[in-house]
Design a protein around this motif. Structure first.
Motif: not given
Ligand code: HEM
Length: 221
Positions: A172-184
């Motif tokens: 989940l932490p890795k997924f959330k980082n990928r998701y934040r990159a999508l937001l950015d």
């Protein structure tokens, strides 16, 4: 819970989004209904009522999600492993029995929330606001709720709380980082980013209203 954010103006969109909405997160996290849920003191019927309200909100999120799957702005967020309706159907069947669908009804606040989500079929960046608020919330605070619910109602693996099970996602932490990159890398201009932040605040308020309706239903019993 503390955010770890600093006073400096955050540069990344994901950081600005979090900073601009964290006050409302605290309101959602510390709502009386959420407190009882986390403390494991919420009666099982009230937990079931929450799962039922989730069903209507996620039906809206995932119907619109399917419509926007190829959209350049919203499409990258539409990761099938996130979809929650199959788990919600399983949980409701366990909690209410095979005719669960005829036993649930959206509250006024849930109806308004679902309508607001459905309106974003015409506004993909607005849809991202709702997607973030729910799914990233489920991957974060939802994991605490999962533990509390399983202990409170004696659920085994997946029983009645499979909504919070994101094993298919992996870390989940890795997924959330990928998701934040999508937001950015959201392909929208600054003014549109501000509208997305405003819509995320609206999404939090909708969730708080859903808790308020559920809380009123409890005190009416
Ligand atoms: C993030 C806890 C309820 C939406 C977080 C984080 C924690 C947390 C610890 C930080 C996770 C991280 O930085 O990786 C809780 C607890 C809740 C709760 C204990 C009480 C049950 C909610 C609710 C919503 C929500 C009701 C929305 C409906 C979010 C979102 C984030 C988040 C969108 C991501 C913030 C970001 O990093 O951009 N939550 N939460 N949470 N939560 Fe909650």
């Amino acid at each position: 819970m503390s955010t770890g954010t600093t006073d400096a103006e955050p540069a990344l969109f994901s950081e600005r989004l979090k900073a601009a909405t964290w006050g409302l997160h605290e309101a959602a996290e510390n709502h009386g209904f959420t407190d009882s849920l986390l403390a494991g003191t919420l009666p099982r019927e009230d937990y079931t009522a929450l799962v039922a309200q989730h069903y209507f909100a996620y039906a809206a999120l995932e119907d619109v999600g399917r419509e926007l799957a190829d959209d350049p702005v919203a499409g990258p967020f539409l990761i099938p492993e996130l979809f929650r309706l199959p788990a919600l159907r399983r949980d409701l069947a366990l909690l209410l029995g095979p005719n669960w669908h005829s036993r649930i009804e959206a509250t006024r606040a849930t109806g308004e929330y679902a309508a607001r989500i459905r309106a974003t079929a015409q506004w993909p960046a607005g849809y991202v606001a709702h997607h973030y608020t729910r799914y990233i919330g489920d991957l974060s605070g939802g994991q605490f709720i999962r533990k509390a619910v399983r202990a409170a109602y004696g659920f085994g693996d997946g029983d009645g709380a499979s909504f919070y099970d994101f094993a298919a996602i992996g870390s989940l932490p890795k997924f959330k980082n990928r998701y934040r990159a999508l937001l950015d890398s959201l392909p929208v201009e600054a003014a549109e980013q501000e509208r997305v932040i405003a819509e995320t605040r609206a999404a939090y308020r909708c969730n708080i209203e859903v808790f308020a309706d559920l809380g009123r239903a409890r005190s009416a019993v």
